[in-house]
Design an enzyme around this catalytic site. Sequence first.
Site, PDB file in Angstrom:
ATOM      1  N   GLY A 189      -4.989  -2.910   6.412  1.00 55.87           N
ATOM      2  CA  GLY A 189      -3.544  -2.717   6.505  1.00 55.87           C
ATOM      3  C   GLY A 189      -3.221  -1.242   6.588  1.00 55.87           C
TER       4      GLY A 189
ATOM      5  CD  GLN B  27      -1.298   3.667   4.271  1.00 57.75           C
ATOM      6  OE1 GLN B  27      -1.047   2.560   4.724  1.00 57.75           O
ATOM      7  NE2 GLN B  27      -2.452   3.938   3.678  1.00 57.75           N
TER       8      GLN B  27
ATOM      9  CB  CYS C 236      -4.732   2.718  -0.739  1.00 57.82           C
ATOM     10  SG  CYS C 236      -3.407   3.344   0.311  1.00 57.82           S
ATOM     11  CG  LEU C 237      -7.125   2.699   5.129  1.00 57.55           C
ATOM     12  CD1 LEU C 237      -6.635   2.453   6.543  1.00 57.55           C
ATOM     13  CD2 LEU C 237      -8.640   2.810   5.091  1.00 57.55           C
TER      14      LEU C 237
ATOM     15  CG  HIS D 163      -1.508  -2.241  -0.468  1.00 55.09           C
ATOM     16  ND1 HIS D 163      -2.426  -1.849  -1.424  1.00 55.09           N
ATOM     17  CD2 HIS D 163      -1.411  -1.199   0.391  1.00 55.09           C
ATOM     18  CE1 HIS D 163      -2.839  -0.617  -1.139  1.00 55.09           C
ATOM     19  NE2 HIS D 163      -2.254  -0.206  -0.039  1.00 55.09           N
ATOM     20  CD  GLU D 164      -0.647  -1.979   4.158  1.00 54.73           C
ATOM     21  OE1 GLU D 164      -0.109  -0.875   4.348  1.00 54.73           O
ATOM     22  OE2 GLU D 164      -1.816  -2.080   3.735  1.00 54.73           O
TER      23      GLU D 164
ATOM     24  CG  HIS E 293       1.824   2.064   1.661  1.00 56.31           C
ATOM     25  ND1 HIS E 293       1.473   3.274   1.100  1.00 56.31           N
ATOM     26  CD2 HIS E 293       0.678   1.359   1.761  1.00 56.31           C
ATOM     27  CE1 HIS E 293       0.168   3.282   0.866  1.00 56.31           C
ATOM     28  NE2 HIS E 293      -0.348   2.136   1.256  1.00 56.31           N
TER      29      HIS E 293
HETATM   30 ZN    ZN Z   1      -2.291   1.536   1.084  1.00 56.07          ZN
END
Ligand code: ZN
Length: 157
Positions: free
Chosen positions: A53, A58, A96-97, A138-139, A142
């Site tokens: 995701g 991000q 998380c990236l 989660h997304e 963000h």
């Molecule tokens: Zn994330």
Amino acid sequence: MRGKEESMAKLNIVKVGDDTLRKVCRPVDKITPRTLTLLDDMIETMRDADGCGLAAPQVGILRRIAVIEVEAGEVIELINPKIIAFAGEQEAEEGCLSIPGRWGVVHRPKHVTVRATNRDGETFEISGSDLLARALCHEIDHLDGTLFIDKMVKEVK
Ligand code: ZN
């Protein structure tokens, strides 16, 4: 116009500590060619980074856009997503990236239903359980400047 050689571009992923990740993103009012390019580039970036995701903040864009791919080949594109229903509870590890190398246990709903707009401007709903429910939460977090480390009950090594 974009040439073939630049049909997709990998974007830089913003890392934790950058204020961009803490902002509330604005809704997308109008889907433009730039919106579609952003979606394509976000998918490319997510896949390149082996993520499941990615949300627009991000990659430094403060708009309510996210992409998810928990099943290989099944990309979900979300514009202005909203959780409209949720049920149950699950506890699982998340990463998380934007927060490389850290993992934590987070409580999430077991099932969620999200309403969003697709790239054609149509409203749709998607329901997911387990990993997909977690990815959706989660997304969408963000887009409101919330990271999993804010919610984790335990960090895992
Ligand atoms: Zn994330």
